[in-house]
Design a protein around this motif. Structure first.
Motif, PDB file in Angstrom:
ATOM      1  N   MET A 461       0.826  -1.207   0.000  1.00  0.00           N
ATOM      2  CA  MET A 461       0.000   0.000   0.000  1.00  0.00           C
ATOM      3  C   MET A 461       0.863   1.262   0.000  1.00  0.00           C
ATOM      4  O   MET A 461       0.555   2.242  -0.668  1.00  0.00           O
ATOM      5  CB  MET A 461      -0.915  -0.003   1.225  1.00  0.00           C
ATOM      6  CG  MET A 461      -1.842   1.204   1.310  1.00  0.00           C
ATOM      7  SD  MET A 461      -2.853   1.193   2.815  1.00  0.00           S
ATOM      8  CE  MET A 461      -1.602   1.571   4.047  1.00  0.00           C
ATOM      9  N   ASN A 462       1.976   1.216   0.743  1.00  0.00           N
ATOM     10  CA  ASN A 462       2.815   2.404   0.883  1.00  0.00           C
ATOM     11  C   ASN A 462       3.817   2.591  -0.245  1.00  0.00           C
ATOM     12  O   ASN A 462       4.189   3.719  -0.561  1.00  0.00           O
ATOM     13  CB  ASN A 462       3.577   2.342   2.214  1.00  0.00           C
ATOM     14  CG  ASN A 462       2.688   2.640   3.396  1.00  0.00           C
ATOM     15  OD1 ASN A 462       1.795   3.480   3.305  1.00  0.00           O
ATOM     16  ND2 ASN A 462       2.912   1.954   4.497  1.00  0.00           N
ATOM     17  N   SER A 463       4.265   1.483  -0.856  1.00  0.00           N
ATOM     18  CA  SER A 463       5.382   1.594  -1.795  1.00  0.00           C
ATOM     19  C   SER A 463       5.128   0.990  -3.161  1.00  0.00           C
ATOM     20  O   SER A 463       5.943   1.177  -4.070  1.00  0.00           O
ATOM     21  CB  SER A 463       6.629   0.915  -1.189  1.00  0.00           C
ATOM     22  OG  SER A 463       6.964   1.486   0.049  1.00  0.00           O
ATOM     23  N   GLY A 464       4.049   0.249  -3.338  1.00  0.00           N
ATOM     24  CA  GLY A 464       3.840  -0.447  -4.596  1.00  0.00           C
ATOM     25  C   GLY A 464       4.710  -1.687  -4.682  1.00  0.00           C
ATOM     26  O   GLY A 464       5.290  -2.140  -3.678  1.00  0.00           O
ATOM     27  N   VAL A 465       4.838  -2.242  -5.867  1.00  0.00           N
ATOM     28  CA  VAL A 465       5.639  -3.455  -6.055  1.00  0.00           C
ATOM     29  C   VAL A 465       6.179  -3.485  -7.484  1.00  0.00           C
ATOM     30  O   VAL A 465       5.569  -2.949  -8.408  1.00  0.00           O
ATOM     31  CB  VAL A 465       4.783  -4.715  -5.760  1.00  0.00           C
ATOM     32  CG1 VAL A 465       3.634  -4.846  -6.747  1.00  0.00           C
ATOM     33  CG2 VAL A 465       5.637  -5.981  -5.777  1.00  0.00           C
TER      34      VAL A 465
END
Length: 549
Positions: A461-465
């Motif tokens: 949620m905070n950084s993506g992938v």
């Protein structure tokens, strides 16, 4: 007075939920290696795709054979909501008064456990004996039928566990507070008062449902379009008030929301709402003339899947908001829900509704929890030697302890979830911290809320992938150009250029690499290089998932 026991066996109180928070109550009392549980509730959230959280009962699950039973004070979700999810871990009898037990049984039916769980009905004002715990149910008032104070009599003396309560001088439904019984306990001697702290910062008294009834009847009569009233589904007295307001203004009352229908059914099955006509259903609303319609609905806290939220967004299949309709929020704003409620009310206004809430209209809601003068009353009635504040955040608990001390209670102790408190013998004290965790209902599976699954979801949620698929040669070098997918990392339109930068960086890294001995080394080089590129471009370090072909 504290009674003597043969071996000075400790008497414990252990909250695993509801201390340091409002909601999700789970309390344990232990003596002589035997335990009773009081309440087993949930709280609601929307973080990480999880809507239901509950206490982790691991401590008592490890001692399941020593758990004598689960005693429920009343039927609010933060006191009974975890029963269908956690009972199979506990395997103990459940004790409750008729209204609460009916709702618990319905919950158990939904998960196929209603024939397996021992459900024991306790009459109003009744009692039960669980080994060395004698438990008396004492009538009190709250915002739901059949709330109970528990007088838990132990070899050391009586513990008064209030559950949720208030003192309503004119309750519109159910019994009044049994002040005589509470005074009798005080005269006999009370060891400890374990008490609701929700409204400890509120001066005066919480008010009466009678005032709300008078106000809503008057307010509904003044509206011209369709009237919507958003309230807590469990407040059966408020349902009765809405029905009377509809009748007096010549309107037909309908229920919209599954939990409202369930509460209506539970109330009627338990002997309440006898003089109230049956409510119309949501399928009937469009058939009723707008000026003759009153719709009672769930969603007063801005819950995204509630009836009112779907109505406000135009997604409800049967009920619509139109210009000139009125929406009355007959509820308090629970801390933490402010933003969700504001968004909901903005959506309603945008849809053409006139929104009325308790921030500028007096007496359209009263709290179900005791203000300071009511707390003083309880102190005077039961005269406890010890005060243990519960059902509140840390600020509430500390203020309640200080307030009790100011009002003559010598021994106060502030718990947090996981505090193992020795109530007797001797001065009360925290003797251990056994820890307290949360469980989450993720879809249909219960998982640790602090486990790796939720931690990974939080990182996403905070950084993506970033996903990298690469083919390696026999010498573990890159073979061709890696395939890369970025999700939640860059804005639309920047994906291609970002991917090209990563691909160039990977080619360069492998050209310069000297110590790639196996596939694991190659995989780690791809992961580190990709993270460094994203960090240099975006200031983020997303998880990188590498697939080697």
């Amino acid at each position: 007075m504290i009674k003597k026991t043969k071996h000075n066996t400790p008497l414990y109180f252990l909250p695993l939920g509801g201390s340091n928070e409002i909601g999700m109550n789970l309390n344990l009392y232990g003596y002589n290696d035997q335990w009773i549980m009081v309440d087993l509730g949930v709280t609601f959230g929307s973080d990480l795709g999880v809507e239901v959280l509950m206490p982790d009962p691991a401590f008592i699950v490890e001692r399941r054979k020593k758990l004598l039973g689960l005693v429920l004070t009343h039927a609010h979700e933060d006191h009974i909501g975890a029963v269908p999810y956690l009972w199979e871990r506990l395997k103990c009898p459940i004790y409750a008064t008729p209204f609460t037990l009916w709702l618990v049984k319905e919950k158990l039916k939904e998960v196929g456990l209603h024939k397996e769980v021992p459900l024991i009905e306790i009459p109003l004002g009744g009692s039960l004996q669980l080994r060395e715990f004698n438990i008396e149910f004492i009538d009190i008032t709250h915002s739901i039928p059949e709330p109970n104070v528990l007088a838990i009599k132990t070899p050391y003396g009586t513990i008064v566990h209030t559950g949720d309560w208030k003192v309503d001088p004119a309750p519109m439904l159910g019994k009044s507070t049994d002040i005589k019984a509470l005074k009798n306990l005080g005269d006999e001697g009370v060891l400890a008062l374990v008490c609701d702290s929700t409204n400890v910062f509120v001066e005066g008294r919480s008010g009466s449902e009678a005032d709300v009834r008078e106000k809503l009847i008057d307010l509904v009569a003044k509206q011209t379009g369709r009237v919507f009233i958003a309230c807590f589904a469990s407040n059966v007295a408020r349902l009765e008030t809405c029905a009377l307001a509809a009748k007096k203004s010549g309107r037909k009352a309908a229920l919209v929301g599954r939990s409202l229908s369930r509460m209506d059914q539970a109330a009627r099955q338990s002997g309440y709402l006898k003089d109230i006509d049956s409510f119309f259903g949501e399928e009937d609303v469009k058939k009723i003339e707008r000026s003759k319609s009153l719709v009672i609905c769930t969603g007063s806290q801005g819950e995204p899947r509630s009836a009112l939220a779907r109505i406000a967004s135009g997604q409800h299949p049967r009920v619509k908001i139109e210009e000139g309709d009125s929406v009355i929020f007959s509820s308090r704003m629970i801390p933490g829900n402010e933003d969700a409620i504001k968004r909901l009310q903005e959506n309603l206004i945008e849809a053409g509704a006139f929104v009325i809430n308790a921030s500028y209209e007096d007496d359209i809601h009263v709290s179900g929890h005791p203000a300071r003068d009511e707390l003083k009353d309880m102190y005077k009635w039961v005269k406890p030697e010890i005060l243990v504040p519960v059902h509140g955040e840390q600020a509430h608990l500390r203020e309640h302890a200080a307030f009790g001390h100011e009002n003559g209670i010598k021994n106060t102790i502030v718990p947090h979830n996981g505090s193992l408190i020795q109530l007797a013998p001797g001065k009360p004290k925290i003797v251990d911290d056994i820890g307290a965790a949360r469980l989450a209902l993720d879809g249909e599976v219960i998982v640790p809320f602090s486990g790796i699954q939720m931690r990974d979801r939080h990182r996403l949620m905070n950084s993506g992938v970033v996903f990298v698929s690469a083919t390696l040669s026999r010498s573990h070098m890159l073979k061709g150009i890696p395939e890369i997918t970025v999700l939640g990392v860059v804005e639309e339109g920047s994906e291609e250029s970002t991917i090209e930068v990563i691909q160039d960086a990977l080619q360069h890294a492998f050209t310069k690499a000297e110590n790639i001995e196996d596939r694991e080394d190659a995989q780690e080089l791809i992961r580190i290089t990709t993270r460094r590129v994203i960090n240099s471009l975006r200031g983020k370090k997303p998880p990188v998932v590498v697939h080697l072909l």
